[in-house]
Design an enzyme around this catalytic site. Structure first.
Site, short mmCIF file in Angstrom:
data_model
loop_
_atom_site.label_atom_id
_atom_site.label_comp_id
_atom_site.label_asym_id
_atom_site.label_seq_id
_atom_site.Cartn_x
_atom_site.Cartn_y
_atom_site.Cartn_z
N SER A 1 -9.08 2.08 0.89
CA SER A 1 -9.04 1.38 -0.28
C SER A 1 -7.81 0.25 0.47
O SER A 1 -6.92 0.56 1.62
CB SER A 1 -8.34 1.38 -1.79
OG SER A 1 -8.00 0.58 -2.07
N TYR B 1 -0.94 5.43 -6.06
CA TYR B 1 -1.96 5.34 -6.04
C TYR B 1 -1.93 4.93 -4.51
O TYR B 1 -2.42 4.83 -3.58
CB TYR B 1 -3.05 4.40 -7.35
CG TYR B 1 -4.47 3.99 -6.27
CD1 TYR B 1 -5.73 5.12 -6.50
CD2 TYR B 1 -5.36 2.82 -6.27
CE1 TYR B 1 -6.90 3.98 -5.89
CE2 TYR B 1 -6.52 2.99 -5.58
CZ TYR B 1 -7.47 3.55 -5.04
OH TYR B 1 -8.24 3.50 -4.46
#
Length: 247
Positions: A131, A144
């Site tokens: 990501s 995250y």
């Protein structure tokens, strides 16, 4: 001989789209995930997809999948996800643990288990779905961001350690993707909060957009390695800079 691709987290979103796309590219696709009913539906729609119940946080589950394979030419480590938007000071330890177990240790288990088969294939491709959160930190990202930074580091280290081996290591780092369930899971089922993430954004990425990028990287000639592909919608210039239009 037809090549085999293994895709984790294949029951929805980017994983499902990638399984479909690689099947269309001519691969025999082993689609792994926990939700077997969704995998069975996917396989019924696409004969070259084989469903396998898989929990990447379980070594026993990973070993069982590997034992069922004759070969593996492509591994797409897609299983992962985000939980919560709390600050680091208020982060929940169980959320951080779950994100690390899935995103990082899940990728590690799958990679360690299938690396010998990728090498034996003579042209293996190891894909890590990370990501832009693995490249830039942001408030509320917490666990995250930490997990995705760890995955990014893993991709970079693997590329160094495997140089000279017939394996390409590819990192795909998407920005804003309106994929099934991602934001809803992050906001603990709050549909209104999940919808606000994409509100007013003209054309966020779709799962098919990311699957298209993965397929392109995987199908390059054997001597071509796409080290990292960062893919964002045109409306997103950075993590904190998103163009939105009013209704």
């Amino acid at each position: 001989m037809t090549k085999t691709a293994v895709v984790t987290g294949a029951s929805s979103g980017i994983g499902e789209a990638t399984a479909r796309r690689l099947a269309a590219e001519g691969y025999d696709v082993v689609a792994g995930a926990r939700r077997r009913d969704r995998l069975d539906k996917l396989a019924a729609e696409t004969p070259s997809i084989r469903p396998v119940t898989l929990d990447v946080t379980s070594q026993e589950s990973v070993d069982a999948l590997v034992a069922s394979l004759d070969r593996c030419d492509v591994l797409v480590n897609n299983a992962g996800g985000a939980l919560g938007v709390e600050t680091v000071a208020n982060g929940r330890l169980d959320d951080w643990q779950r994100m690390y177990d899935t995103n990082v240790l899940g990728t590690l288990r799958m990679t360690q288990a299938l690396l010998p088969k990728l090498i034996d294939s003579g042209d293996g491709v190891l894909v890590l779905l990370t990501s832009t959160a693995g490249l830039v930190s942001y408030e509320g990202g917490g666990g995250y961001v930490a997990a995705k930074h760890a995955q990014t580091s893993m991709a970079e280290t693997l590329r160094l350690e495997l140089v000279g081996q017939p394996v390409r290591v590819v990192e795909i780092a998407p920005g804003m993707v309106q994929s099934e369930g991602f934001a809803l899971t992050r906001f603990r089922g709050d549909e209104a909060a999940a919808a606000r993430v994409y509100e007013g954004v003209p054309g966020p990425l779709t799962s098919d957009d990311v699957a298209d990028a993965i397929a392109w990287c995987v199908t390059r000639p054997a001597h071509v390695n796409i080290d990292r592909m960062v893919i964002r919608p045109r409306a997103q210039a950075a993590q904190h800079k998103v163009h939105r239009v009013s209704g």
